[in-house]
Write a protein that holds these residues in place. Structure first.
Motif, short mmCIF file in Angstrom:
data_model
loop_
_atom_site.label_atom_id
_atom_site.label_comp_id
_atom_site.label_asym_id
_atom_site.label_seq_id
_atom_site.Cartn_x
_atom_site.Cartn_y
_atom_site.Cartn_z
N MET A 70 13.57 59.91 49.02
CA MET A 70 11.88 60.52 50.39
C MET A 70 11.35 60.00 49.68
SD MET A 70 14.33 64.23 49.40
CE MET A 70 12.52 65.30 50.17
N ASP A 71 10.20 59.84 50.46
CA ASP A 71 8.53 59.51 49.72
C ASP A 71 7.64 60.15 50.55
OD1 ASP A 71 6.56 57.61 49.75
OD2 ASP A 71 6.54 56.79 51.62
N ILE A 123 10.84 58.63 40.81
CA ILE A 123 10.68 56.69 40.54
C ILE A 123 8.84 57.04 41.62
CG2 ILE A 123 10.51 55.29 41.71
CD1 ILE A 123 13.07 55.24 42.96
N VAL A 124 8.22 56.36 39.90
CA VAL A 124 6.50 56.46 39.56
C VAL A 124 6.53 55.16 39.10
CG1 VAL A 124 5.95 59.51 39.13
CG2 VAL A 124 6.69 57.79 37.59
N ARG A 165 2.25 52.84 38.95
CA ARG A 165 1.04 52.26 39.30
C ARG A 165 1.33 51.68 40.55
NH1 ARG A 165 -1.21 46.82 38.66
NH2 ARG A 165 -3.11 47.89 38.22
N THR A 166 -0.31 51.49 41.49
CA THR A 166 -0.23 50.53 42.77
C THR A 166 1.27 49.04 42.31
OG1 THR A 166 -1.63 51.90 43.69
CG2 THR A 166 -1.53 49.86 45.24
N GLY A 167 1.46 48.64 42.96
CA GLY A 167 1.98 47.23 42.94
C GLY A 167 2.68 47.50 41.84
N SER A 168 3.55 48.05 41.73
CA SER A 168 4.86 48.06 40.28
C SER A 168 6.05 48.05 40.66
CB SER A 168 4.37 49.94 39.17
OG SER A 168 5.15 50.58 40.55
N GLY A 169 6.00 48.43 42.13
CA GLY A 169 7.18 47.58 42.23
C GLY A 169 8.81 48.87 43.25
N LYS A 170 7.66 50.59 43.00
CA LYS A 170 8.63 51.46 42.83
C LYS A 170 8.77 50.92 44.76
CE LYS A 170 5.21 53.84 43.71
NZ LYS A 170 3.62 53.78 43.26
N SER A 171 7.90 51.19 45.49
CA SER A 171 8.54 51.27 46.45
C SER A 171 9.13 49.83 47.10
CB SER A 171 6.76 50.83 47.97
OG SER A 171 6.16 51.80 48.06
N SER A 172 8.98 48.78 46.37
CA SER A 172 9.91 47.52 46.75
C SER A 172 12.08 47.97 46.06
CB SER A 172 9.66 46.16 45.89
OG SER A 172 8.28 46.14 46.24
N LEU A 173 11.67 48.69 45.60
CA LEU A 173 13.47 49.61 44.80
C LEU A 173 14.27 49.90 46.26
CD1 LEU A 173 12.78 51.30 41.74
CD2 LEU A 173 13.89 49.99 42.13
N GLY A 174 13.22 50.44 47.12
CA GLY A 174 13.80 51.27 48.44
C GLY A 174 14.63 49.97 49.54
N VAL A 175 12.99 48.95 49.83
CA VAL A 175 13.17 47.85 50.01
C VAL A 175 14.56 46.89 49.77
CG1 VAL A 175 11.94 45.59 50.78
CG2 VAL A 175 10.66 47.33 50.67
N THR A 229 13.23 59.96 44.65
CA THR A 229 12.14 60.27 45.43
C THR A 229 10.99 59.78 44.59
OG1 THR A 229 12.95 62.68 45.00
CG2 THR A 229 11.03 62.52 45.02
N ILE A 230 10.45 58.93 45.89
CA ILE A 230 9.04 58.69 45.57
C ILE A 230 7.76 59.57 45.36
CG2 ILE A 230 7.56 56.73 46.67
CD1 ILE A 230 10.38 55.26 48.17
N ALA A 231 7.47 59.33 44.43
CA ALA A 231 6.03 60.66 44.24
C ALA A 231 4.78 60.34 44.13
CB ALA A 231 6.93 61.38 42.82
N HIS A 232 3.86 61.42 44.92
CA HIS A 232 2.71 61.30 44.36
C HIS A 232 1.86 62.32 43.60
CE1 HIS A 232 2.11 57.71 47.54
NE2 HIS A 232 2.75 58.51 48.71
N ARG A 233 2.76 63.57 43.82
CA ARG A 233 2.70 64.59 43.32
C ARG A 233 3.90 64.42 41.59
NH1 ARG A 233 1.45 68.67 47.74
NH2 ARG A 233 3.79 68.14 48.97
N ILE A 234 3.24 64.66 40.69
CA ILE A 234 4.72 64.83 39.62
C ILE A 234 5.08 65.97 39.62
CG2 ILE A 234 3.85 64.77 37.16
CD1 ILE A 234 2.95 62.00 38.10
N GLN A 235 4.00 67.10 40.40
CA GLN A 235 4.76 68.15 39.74
C GLN A 235 6.11 67.96 41.54
OE1 GLN A 235 2.10 68.28 40.56
NE2 GLN A 235 0.62 69.15 39.05
N THR A 236 6.64 67.32 42.19
CA THR A 236 7.27 67.29 42.43
C THR A 236 8.47 66.59 42.54
OG1 THR A 236 6.67 65.62 43.67
CG2 THR A 236 5.99 67.48 44.48
N ILE A 237 8.30 66.11 41.31
CA ILE A 237 9.47 65.56 40.38
C ILE A 237 10.04 66.07 39.37
CG2 ILE A 237 9.22 63.35 41.97
CD1 ILE A 237 8.00 61.89 38.97
N LEU A 238 9.47 67.34 38.58
CA LEU A 238 9.24 67.58 37.58
C LEU A 238 11.14 68.30 36.85
CD1 LEU A 238 5.87 69.39 36.22
CD2 LEU A 238 7.12 66.64 35.33
#
Length: 1339
Positions: A1258-1259, A1130-1131, A1133-1143, A1288-1297
């Protein structure tokens, strides 16, 4: 009285002055007491001070009448409470300096271990104690003169049955009036001095504790609950002890005079009563030790409970997501049960003490008169009722004594706790500052540890002690203006290296030299409650140009545009409404804005996206900090080649050092790390296929993603996930954006509050039986005096006697009958007293227990929005000081109020029964009292509520200070925090001071009215002939009236205190009744399979969500299906709602519409416990609890040690844990401070592996882990979770390829939802743009 104590500080340092300086010292002494001496002027009319108490004359000061204009202004709503600040003579700053100086003198004189804080406090209060005792002694003399001498003379005249001249009788009554008025004034003066002394003591105590807490460089040595109680509960205990405890010093004088006079009047038979009093006094002082021991134990348990409450509140998101509410409720309940056992002992001992106060005067009187009559001695009316009046005057003193003994015992425990804190010593300073030279930091052959080389009992045992020393033989040089990179595996000592430079460790050998000031960005960013700008500035002056440059360099511009109020957006405690990346960048911006010489950056790039990390490294670290000396700890190995030099840490030692080229040529550990990193990147390159043109990609990045990262799994009421943008620098700070202001109740404490307190857990019968016991006890006590009056009125009865023997009760044929009734009443009173004590103790503690348990259930069952908008200090306040008020303080005042309030009522009935027309006098008295009470009570309620509310910010600041301890020390901002605490503490002290003074003013006013009514009754009794009212009945009425003068003031005072303490009950009931609860944890009607979910299929159906009412939609009409066993990245921008999926998945917020299906089951139709217990979350910010390693992995003890070792092996922690002395039982400190952040993250992963859920969220769990361990962990994740659905909520794109599909969120909608290969083939896709942005990092 004011005393400019700080002026004496120079002379207190012990320097010897010559004769020339003695004159100066004498002048200084006169100046020191100049303001105090002005108070001795009876009347002062000209105002020159900022506080009315400083302008009060002697009469105004002693009677508290200086407060009347303020109370009237408050009553008529013409003045606000906050308009009157604490007197400058009473502020904590001055008092704390003086107390600290006296402590330093004590330490210098006898040494630290033998230093007595009690002796220091007595010196601190010495002068004012003397003044208070002098005033109290004068009051005691007046209290003796009236009942003992004047009442005796009046009763003798009444008994003579001869006409008395008007002037003689009026003079006697007037003299009695004057003696009672003098007693009232001098007692008021004693309390006036004591209250001002108490304010200074409280301020000095709390500030000294806070200053010591913030000065300690080893935050792990602090027990949270004890620190909170020290600055709140203990400081208030000292206040109460000083206000009331000084009366202990004047009580013996009255005891001695009354007992000697009793012997003078009655003869040696009075020794019977004296013996009883002496036994009672001995028993009271024996109770002190028992109460003190019990109080110490209960306070230790209270500390533990408050610490755990803070831990629960800090980790509430994880607790809710793991459905651990019931477990922690059991933990808190277990601690509470042990605490209640000690409280029960404490309360029962206190009830025994109060019983003695009520029982002894009556018992002594009955036994003395029975013995006197049995021995055949004549007992006259004047003798009998003089003795009764004397002993009744001792009754209130005995009651006060029982309360004061309790308060003094509590204060001794508080003093011991503060002394224990003061004995903790910081590590000896070892960083040597050098202004000259070309090096910023030089470490030479340095060995350091987290514990003292020779262990002393200053600190609690920690797991760090098992691995001494932590850093060994560290040697390196950081030239000025250079960038030093530090890398290594988790637990290798990277963070310890930073801590050693900040002097948070113990130096065993070697040296550290620094040249300049420090800025520090911790691995887990510290964010305090305030605005974004306040967090960046951290007390520094605002410079717009500099601020804009810093915000741009730290990639915060777009974030501030997204936030609803720009940089004036309010941030919750610990950054609750910010993402992990935002918190880290604000922390970094704080460091850059500080413009220090040396920057210590502890892995600041792990929590941000790759392209944001690149921007920060290039624009912030390399450009904005150009010319600065920087130590950069990082797991992002791609940045190390741009560092001037590199350190490779292994097991607390520097394995390799040099620049990138040299280390690569050396082909050692560093070269292997880099090659592994490059191989991983190459593998990813092969998977990526064709890309956009680099220029197009960079153009897109600048337009759309500058400064934006993927936030951590926030699970909070994210303000940053709302639509709309504003200017990043708002012009003004909006009020109450996130955290609502704490509201105080209005009007009187409602009868509903009293009703709920009484019947919360005991029932009507229990309360009725307790109330009946009090009524019978008070009635029996008054009945004994009536029976004595009746007995005396019968005189010799029907016996034939001579003229000289007329009225001799010993000749009465029914003497034994009268004696028997009198003696039986003693037995009845003793039985009722014991019964009352048991019933009261059991009832009140049951109520306190029920309130605490109900409050905890309500709090832990509240939705996350409650915790996001309510400061932790506000909640902790309910569980610390408010709970202490309900547990302990309320009982101290409520028991004597019930007992002596009823006695006063029966005394009034007795007077009215003797002379019914006197009812009119009491009616007039009530007409005067009601308005005065109404005005004072309204002001008292407001003051007490403000006192309770103003306590919360002190707790919040202390909590925040403990959490940001390292950052505060690094920036050397202790003074600003101390000033802030001093201001908050003075505000609280001011409300407490005004409340206590108002309560005393009301008591004095009402007592003066009662004294006037007693004067009228005395005149009536003197001049009414015996033919109308028998002399024995007159003696009864007079003794009741005299008893009322002292007792009525005490009853009014305790009633004010009880109502004030019920404010704490009201505040607890406010949360219990008004807090909204989450959905039920279990729904009986809905039964789901124990093995649910078996597949792990997740379907969002028309799902919409908003965080609170009247807030924007953050998830908008989601319709996505996540297949069973699928690995989803899951990727967005900030405010896009990806954290809200976990909520949404964990139902931390309920949907606005739509639903989520897991294996076909609607999650909104099942209980939260059933849902959350089947899911697992590995958050980016690791959460560990105080306890053991095993406790953190398996709090329910569901798994064997073999299972635990298996998951530790899978997370590569087995070697680390096995090296600890107690292994699985090794201690984990608060927040896991004795483990590195990476180790904490791995423990959290092991916890999730052990849980074995079918659905895992996983965050960015490897953000704080080195690349080598990261690679191994990724393999573990693939193997361990191969049959699980992983989000997986990703910060580094390589971790979700490697994931099956990618979900790209945009504005709360699913913008893209395909496999990585498909999305890579679309040049215009958002994912391709993100991927292209991350690829430029290696170029």
């Amino acid at each position: 009285m004011e005393e400019e104590d700080d002026d004496s500080m120079p002379s207190a340092l012990g320097h010897h002055a010559d004769s020339g300086h003695r004159n100066q010292a004498s002048s200084s002494s006169r100046s020191k007491y100049s303001q105090s001496l002005k108070t001795l002027i009876p009347f002062r009319f000209f105002s020159s001070q900022s506080h009315p108490v400083d302008d009060a004359g002697l009469l105004s000061f002693g009677s508290f009448s200086w407060l009347l204009p303020f109370l009237w202004a408050m009553f008529s709503n013409k003045r606000d409470i906050s308009s009157l600040q604490l007197s400058p003579f009473d502020v904590a700053d001055i008092s704390a300096k003086r107390l600290r100086t006296l402590w330093e003198q004590e330490v210098a004189k006898v040494g630290l271990e033998k230093a007595s804080l009690l002796r220091v406090i007595l010196r601190f209060l010495r002068t004012r104690v003397v003044l208070s005792v002098c005033a109290g002694t004068l009051g005691i003399l007046a209290a003796f003169l009236g009942p003992a001498f004047l009442v005796n003379v009046i009763l003798q005249w009444i008994e003579k049955k001869e006409a008395i001249s008007f002037y003689h009788g009026f003079g006697l009554c007037l003299a009695l009036l004057c003696s009672e008025a003098c007693r009232c004034f001098f007692h008021g003066l004693m309390y006036a001095v004591a209250i001002r002394s108490a304010v200074r003591m409280k301020g000095a105590f709390s500030k000294l504790a806070f200053t010591k807490i913030i000065s300690l460089r080893m935050p792990n040595d602090l027990v949270f609950g004890e620190m909170i109680n020290l600055v709140t509960t203990d400081s208030n205990t000292m206040y109460d002890a000083v206000v009331n405890g000084l009366y202990l010093l004047v009580c013996p004088t009255l005891f001695l005079m009354c007992l000697i006079y009793a012997c003078y009047i009655l003869g040696y038979t009075a020794l019977t009563g004296i013996a009883i009093y002496l036994i009672a006094m001995l028993a009271e002082f024996l109770l002190v030790r028992s109460i003190s021991i019990s109080r110490g134990k209960s306070m230790a348990l209270s500390d533990n409970r408050v610490r755990m409450m803070n831990e629960i509140l800090t980790s509430i998101k994880l607790i809710k997501m793991y459905a651990w509410e019931d477990y922690f409720e059991k933990k808190i309940t277990g601690i509470r049960k042990m605490e209640l056992k000690e409280l029960q002992k404490d309360s029962f001992l206190q009830r025994v003490s109060v019983c003695l106060g009520g029982l002894i005067p009556t018992s002594a009187t009955i036994l003395m008169f029975v013995v006197h009559s049995l021995l055949g001695f004549k007992l006259s009316i004047s003798e009998a009722f003089t003795i009764i009046v004397i002993f009744n005057s001792l009754r209130v003193i005995l009651v006060l004594l029982s309360v004061e003994v309790k308060l003094v015992a509590d204060s001794l425990v508080s003093i011991a706790r503060l002394r224990e804190l003061l004995l903790i010593q910081n590590p000896a300073p070892y960083v040597v500052q050098q202004k000259d030279g070309e090096s910023a930091i030089v470490m030479e052959n340095t060995t350091l540890s987290w514990t003292k080389p020779q262990r002393q009992p200053d600190f609690p045992h920690s797991a760090r002690a098992e691995a001494l020393p932590t850093l060994r033989n560290i040697s390196f040089t950081l030239p000025k203006g250079n960038l030093l990179g530090v890398c290594g595996n988790i637990g290798s000592g990277k963070t310890s290296l930073i801590s050693s430079i900040l002097e948070q460790m113990y130096l065993q050998q070697g040296s550290i030299t620094a040249n300049g000031t420090f800025a520090y960005a911790s691995q887990q960013a510290w964010i305090f409650h305030g605005t974004v700008r306040e967090n960046i500035l951290m007390g520094q002056p605002f410079d717009q140009d500099k601020y804009d440059r810093v915000v741009d360099a730290c990639c915060l511009i777009t974030d501030l545009d997204i936030l609803p109020y720009g940089d004036q957006t309010e941030i919750g405690e610990r950054g609750l409404n910010l993402s992990g990346g935002q918190k880290q960048r604000i922390s970094l911006a704080r460091a850059v804005y500080s413009n220090r010489d040396i920057f210590l950056l502890d892995d600041p790039l792990s929590a941000v996206d790759a392209h944001v990390g690149k921007h920060i490294f290039e624009e912030c670290i390399k450009k904005a900090l150009k010319g600065k000396s920087i130590i950069l700890v990082t797991h992002q190995l791609q940045y190390l080649e741009f560092c001037d030099s590199i350190l490779v840490m292994v097991d607390g030692q520097i394995e390799e050092a040099g620049n990138h080229k040299d280390l690569m040529n050396a082909d050692g550990h560093y070269a292997q790390l880099i090659r592994n990193c490059q191989m991983e990147q190459c593998t990813n390159e092969k998977k990526k296929g064709s890309m956009q043109d680099a220029a197009q990609m960079m153009d897109w990045e600048l337009k759309n993603h500058k400064g934006i990262d993927n936030p951590a799994f926030d699970m909070s009421d994210d303000e940053d996930e709302q639509e709309g943008t504003t200017n990043h620098t708002a012009s003004s700070k909006p009020e109450e954006q996130l955290v609502d202001r704490e509201h105080s109740g209005k009007g009187a404490v409602s009868w509903r509050t009293y009703h709920q307190f009484c019947f919360v857990s005991t029932g009507y019968f229990y309360i009725f039986f307790t109330a009946l016991t009090y009524i019978l006890l008070a009635g029996s006590t008054v009945f004994t005096n009536w029976w004595l009056s009746y007995w005396l009125s019968k005189g010799h009865g029907v016996a034939n006697v001579t003229h000289e023997e007329v009225g001799n009760i010993t000749l009465n044929p029914d003497l034994h009958f009268y004696q028997m009734i009198y003696g039986v009443m003693l037995i009845i009173i003793m039985v009722l007293s014991i019964t009352k004590s048991i019933l009261f103790t059991v009832t009140t503690l049951r109520v306190a227990s029920k309130l605490h348990n109900s409050l905890f259930k309500k709090i832990i069952g509240s939705p996350m929005s409650f915790f996001d908008t309510t400061p932790t200090g506000r909640i902790i306040n309910r569980f610390s000081k408010d709970q202490d008020e309900v547990d302990r303080v309320l009982n101290i005042y409520m028991d004597p109020l019930c007992q002596y309030g009823l006695m006063a009522f029966f005394s009034i009935l007795t007077v009215i029964a003797v002379f019914p027309p006197f009812l009119a006098v009491y009616a007039v008295l009530c007409a005067i009292l009601v308005p005065a009470i109404r005005m004072a009570k309204r002001s008292l309620r407001r003051l007490k509520r403000m006192e309770s509310i103003s306590r919360s910010p002190c707790i919040s600041l202390t909590t925040s200070t403990l959490q940001g301890h390292s950052t505060i020390h690094a920036y050397n901002t202790r003074e600003s925090h101390i000033k802030q605490f001093t201001y908050l503490n003075d505000t609280h002290s001011n409300h407490l001071f005004l409340f206590t003074c108002s309560s005393r003013w009301l008591s004095i006013c009402l007592e003066n009215l009662v004294i006037m009514s007693g004067f009228g009754l005395c005149l009536f009794l003197v001049f009414v002939p015996d033919s109308v009212i028998h002399s024995a009945t007159k003696g009864l009425a007079l003794s009741c009236a005299i008893q009322l003068t002292g007792m009525f003031q005490y009853v009014i005072y305790t009633s004010s205190e009880v109502e004030a303490r019920f404010n704490s009950v009201e505040r607890q009931l406010e949360y219990i009744q008004n807090s909204k609860s989450e959905a039920p944890s279990k729904i009986k009607e809905v039964q789901i399979s124990e093995n649910w979910p078996q597949q792990g299929n997740i379907t969002f159906v028309n799902y919409k969500m908003r965080y609170r009412m009247n807030m924007p939609i953050v998830l908008n009409n989601l319709n996505i299906n996540i297949r069973a066993g699928e690995k989803l990245g899951i990727v967005g921008r900030t405010g896009s709602g990806k954290s809200s999926l976990g909520v949404a998945l964990f139902r931390l917020v309920e949907p606005a519409s739509g639903t989520i299906l897991i294996d076909g089951v609607d999650i909104t139709a099942i209980g939260l416990q059933e849902l959350r217990s089947k899911l697992s979350i590995i958050p980016q910010d690791p959460v560990l609890f105080f306890g053991t390693v095993r406790y953190n992995l398996d709090p329910f003890d569901n798994y064997s040690d073999e299972d635990l070792w298996a998951v530790l092996e899978k997370t590569y922690l087995k070697d680390t844990i096995s090296k600890l002395n107690k292994q699985l039982q090794a201690e984990v400190l608060v927040n896991g401070e004795n483990f590195s952040v990476g180790e904490r993250q791995l423990i959290c992963m092991a916890r999730a592996l052990l849980r074995n859920s079918k659905i895992i969220v996983m965050d960015e769990v490897t953000a704080s882990i080195d690349a080598e361990t990261d690679s191994l962990i990724q393999k573990t994740v693939v193997e361990a979770f191969k049959d699980c659905t992983v989000l997986t909520i990703a910060h580094r794109i390589q971790t979700i390829l490697h994931t099956d599909r990618i979900l790209v969120m945009d504005k709360g909608e699913a913008a893209e939802f395909e496999s990585p290969d498909v999305l890579r083939q679309r040049p215009d896709s958002l994912f391709s743009s993100l991927l292209a942005a991350s690829n430029t990092i290696s170029t």
